[in-house]
Design a protein around this motif. Structure first.
Motif, PDB file in Angstrom:
ATOM      1  N   ASP A  22     -37.078  20.979  45.883  1.00  0.00           N
ATOM      2  CA  ASP A  22     -37.867  20.611  47.058  1.00  0.00           C
ATOM      3  C   ASP A  22     -37.308  19.371  47.753  1.00  0.00           C
ATOM      4  OD1 ASP A  22     -39.566  22.751  46.650  1.00  0.00           O
ATOM      5  OD2 ASP A  22     -41.143  21.556  45.687  1.00  0.00           O
ATOM      6  N   SER A  23     -36.615  18.518  46.997  1.00  0.00           N
ATOM      7  CA  SER A  23     -36.046  17.310  47.593  1.00  0.00           C
ATOM      8  C   SER A  23     -34.695  17.567  48.249  1.00  0.00           C
ATOM      9  CB  SER A  23     -35.902  16.210  46.535  1.00  0.00           C
ATOM     10  OG  SER A  23     -34.889  16.551  45.607  1.00  0.00           O
ATOM     11  N   PHE A  24     -34.132  18.745  48.025  1.00  0.00           N
ATOM     12  CA  PHE A  24     -32.842  19.088  48.621  1.00  0.00           C
ATOM     13  C   PHE A  24     -33.003  19.220  50.132  1.00  0.00           C
ATOM     14  CE2 PHE A  24     -30.062  22.510  50.204  1.00  0.00           C
ATOM     15  CZ  PHE A  24     -28.849  21.866  50.057  1.00  0.00           C
ATOM     16  N   ASP A  25     -32.164  18.505  50.871  1.00  0.00           N
ATOM     17  CA  ASP A  25     -32.179  18.550  52.330  1.00  0.00           C
ATOM     18  C   ASP A  25     -30.774  18.914  52.800  1.00  0.00           C
ATOM     19  OD1 ASP A  25     -32.310  18.191  55.057  1.00  0.00           O
ATOM     20  OD2 ASP A  25     -32.980  16.100  54.964  1.00  0.00           O
ATOM     21  N   PRO A  26     -30.594  20.137  53.307  1.00  0.00           N
ATOM     22  CA  PRO A  26     -29.243  20.560  53.711  1.00  0.00           C
ATOM     23  C   PRO A  26     -28.656  19.714  54.836  1.00  0.00           C
ATOM     24  CG  PRO A  26     -30.874  22.206  54.345  1.00  0.00           C
ATOM     25  CD  PRO A  26     -31.580  21.179  53.510  1.00  0.00           C
ATOM     26  N   ALA A  27     -29.493  18.981  55.557  1.00  0.00           N
ATOM     27  CA  ALA A  27     -28.978  18.090  56.605  1.00  0.00           C
ATOM     28  C   ALA A  27     -28.369  16.826  55.997  1.00  0.00           C
ATOM     29  CB  ALA A  27     -30.095  17.719  57.578  1.00  0.00           C
ATOM     30  N   GLN A  28     -28.757  16.511  54.756  1.00  0.00           N
ATOM     31  CA  GLN A  28     -28.269  15.304  54.103  1.00  0.00           C
ATOM     32  C   GLN A  28     -27.354  15.573  52.915  1.00  0.00           C
ATOM     33  OE1 GLN A  28     -31.585  12.952  52.916  1.00  0.00           O
ATOM     34  NE2 GLN A  28     -32.075  12.287  54.981  1.00  0.00           N
ATOM     35  N   HIS A  29     -27.547  16.700  52.258  1.00  0.00           N
ATOM     36  CA  HIS A  29     -26.834  16.976  51.013  1.00  0.00           C
ATOM     37  C   HIS A  29     -25.934  18.196  51.141  1.00  0.00           C
ATOM     38  CE1 HIS A  29     -30.916  15.394  49.745  1.00  0.00           C
ATOM     39  NE2 HIS A  29     -30.093  14.412  49.398  1.00  0.00           N
ATOM     40  N   GLN A  30     -24.752  18.074  50.609  1.00  0.00           N
ATOM     41  CA  GLN A  30     -23.892  19.251  50.485  1.00  0.00           C
ATOM     42  C   GLN A  30     -24.355  20.015  49.248  1.00  0.00           C
ATOM     43  OE1 GLN A  30     -20.021  17.488  50.130  1.00  0.00           O
ATOM     44  NE2 GLN A  30     -19.651  17.592  52.332  1.00  0.00           N
ATOM     45  N   LYS A  31     -24.395  21.331  49.364  1.00  0.00           N
ATOM     46  CA  LYS A  31     -24.898  22.144  48.254  1.00  0.00           C
ATOM     47  C   LYS A  31     -24.078  21.960  46.987  1.00  0.00           C
ATOM     48  CE  LYS A  31     -26.925  25.478  51.333  1.00  0.00           C
ATOM     49  NZ  LYS A  31     -26.797  26.768  51.982  1.00  0.00           N
ATOM     50  N   ARG A  32     -22.774  21.909  47.138  1.00  0.00           N
ATOM     51  CA  ARG A  32     -21.910  21.774  45.962  1.00  0.00           C
ATOM     52  C   ARG A  32     -22.126  20.419  45.280  1.00  0.00           C
ATOM     53  NH1 ARG A  32     -15.671  23.506  46.091  1.00  0.00           N
ATOM     54  NH2 ARG A  32     -15.716  24.252  43.974  1.00  0.00           N
ATOM     55  N   ALA A  33     -22.243  19.362  46.058  1.00  0.00           N
ATOM     56  CA  ALA A  33     -22.485  18.031  45.496  1.00  0.00           C
ATOM     57  C   ALA A  33     -23.862  17.982  44.828  1.00  0.00           C
ATOM     58  CB  ALA A  33     -22.386  16.972  46.583  1.00  0.00           C
ATOM     59  N   PHE A  34     -24.853  18.593  45.456  1.00  0.00           N
ATOM     60  CA  PHE A  34     -26.199  18.628  44.886  1.00  0.00           C
ATOM     61  C   PHE A  34     -26.175  19.393  43.567  1.00  0.00           C
ATOM     62  CE2 PHE A  34     -30.673  19.658  44.462  1.00  0.00           C
ATOM     63  CZ  PHE A  34     -31.298  18.519  44.942  1.00  0.00           C
ATOM     64  N   TYR A  35     -25.440  20.509  43.528  1.00  0.00           N
ATOM     65  CA  TYR A  35     -25.311  21.284  42.292  1.00  0.00           C
ATOM     66  C   TYR A  35     -24.713  20.420  41.182  1.00  0.00           C
ATOM     67  CZ  TYR A  35     -22.898  24.003  38.793  1.00  0.00           C
ATOM     68  OH  TYR A  35     -22.411  24.456  37.598  1.00  0.00           O
ATOM     69  N   ARG A  36     -23.623  19.720  41.468  1.00  0.00           N
ATOM     70  CA  ARG A  36     -22.970  18.902  40.445  1.00  0.00           C
ATOM     71  C   ARG A  36     -23.924  17.827  39.910  1.00  0.00           C
ATOM     72  NH1 ARG A  36     -18.509  19.239  44.039  1.00  0.00           N
ATOM     73  NH2 ARG A  36     -18.942  17.114  44.729  1.00  0.00           N
ATOM     74  N   ALA A  37     -24.656  17.180  40.796  1.00  0.00           N
ATOM     75  CA  ALA A  37     -25.611  16.160  40.371  1.00  0.00           C
ATOM     76  C   ALA A  37     -26.750  16.779  39.560  1.00  0.00           C
ATOM     77  CB  ALA A  37     -26.167  15.423  41.590  1.00  0.00           C
ATOM     78  N   LEU A  38     -27.234  17.938  39.997  1.00  0.00           N
ATOM     79  CA  LEU A  38     -28.303  18.637  39.285  1.00  0.00           C
ATOM     80  C   LEU A  38     -27.834  19.065  37.897  1.00  0.00           C
ATOM     81  CD1 LEU A  38     -31.219  19.764  39.668  1.00  0.00           C
ATOM     82  CD2 LEU A  38     -30.142  21.892  40.385  1.00  0.00           C
ATOM     83  N   LYS A  39     -26.632  19.605  37.819  1.00  0.00           N
ATOM     84  CA  LYS A  39     -26.082  20.047  36.535  1.00  0.00           C
ATOM     85  C   LYS A  39     -25.942  18.871  35.580  1.00  0.00           C
ATOM     86  CE  LYS A  39     -22.060  22.327  34.520  1.00  0.00           C
ATOM     87  NZ  LYS A  39     -22.516  23.520  33.900  1.00  0.00           N
ATOM     88  N   SER A  40     -25.425  17.772  36.069  1.00  0.00           N
ATOM     89  CA  SER A  40     -25.247  16.586  35.236  1.00  0.00           C
ATOM     90  C   SER A  40     -26.593  16.083  34.705  1.00  0.00           C
ATOM     91  CB  SER A  40     -24.553  15.497  36.042  1.00  0.00           C
ATOM     92  OG  SER A  40     -24.463  14.315  35.291  1.00  0.00           O
ATOM     93  N   ALA A  41     -27.569  15.976  35.580  1.00  0.00           N
ATOM     94  CA  ALA A  41     -28.894  15.489  35.175  1.00  0.00           C
ATOM     95  C   ALA A  41     -29.556  16.458  34.195  1.00  0.00           C
ATOM     96  CB  ALA A  41     -29.771  15.289  36.408  1.00  0.00           C
ATOM     97  N   ALA A  42     -29.394  17.747  34.416  1.00  0.00           N
ATOM     98  CA  ALA A  42     -29.975  18.750  33.517  1.00  0.00           C
ATOM     99  C   ALA A  42     -29.319  18.680  32.140  1.00  0.00           C
ATOM    100  CB  ALA A  42     -29.827  20.145  34.119  1.00  0.00           C
ATOM    101  N   GLU A  43     -28.004  18.545  32.109  1.00  0.00           N
ATOM    102  CA  GLU A  43     -27.292  18.470  30.828  1.00  0.00           C
ATOM    103  C   GLU A  43     -27.716  17.240  30.031  1.00  0.00           C
ATOM    104  OE1 GLU A  43     -23.183  18.748  31.961  1.00  0.00           O
ATOM    105  OE2 GLU A  43     -23.216  20.946  31.896  1.00  0.00           O
ATOM    106  N   LYS A  44     -27.965  16.120  30.711  1.00  0.00           N
ATOM    107  CA  LYS A  44     -28.429  14.910  30.028  1.00  0.00           C
ATOM    108  C   LYS A  44     -29.767  15.152  29.338  1.00  0.00           C
ATOM    109  CE  LYS A  44     -26.101  11.607  33.029  1.00  0.00           C
ATOM    110  NZ  LYS A  44     -26.285  10.633  34.114  1.00  0.00           N
TER     111      LYS A  44
END
Length: 82
Positions: A42-64
């Motif tokens: 819900d916090s993802f904003d395509p005007a501010q975030h690139q999908k690939r960068a958001f994925y990498r950050a999400l994956k990292s946080a999930a793995e932690k």
């Protein structure tokens, strides 16, 4: 005289899947993890975030947190469904 059933009512009354599909990556996560991921989506904003960068950050946080999430393509599709 009663109201006739709609086409959708007829279909839903008779539909029967042959077998359930496999659970998705999201379905196998604990409920608290699902809720946190939905809040992140819900916090993802395509005007501010690139999908690939958001994925990498999400994956990292999930793995932690010890959560296994899907690959980039599936997560991008998941982000698009918000």
């Amino acid at each position: 005289m009663g109201k006739a059933a709609s086409l959708a009512d007829d279909v839903l009354a008779s539909v029967a899947n042959y077998r359930p599909g496999p659970p998705t990556w999201f379905d196998v996560l604990p409920p608290d993890a699902q809720q946190e991921l939905l809040r992140a989506r819900d916090s993802f904003d395509p005007a501010q975030h690139q999908k690939r960068a958001f994925y990498r950050a999400l994956k990292s946080a999930a793995e932690k947190r010890g959560w296994k999430i899907a690959g980039e393509k599936a997560i991008v599709e998941w982000l698009n469904r918000r």
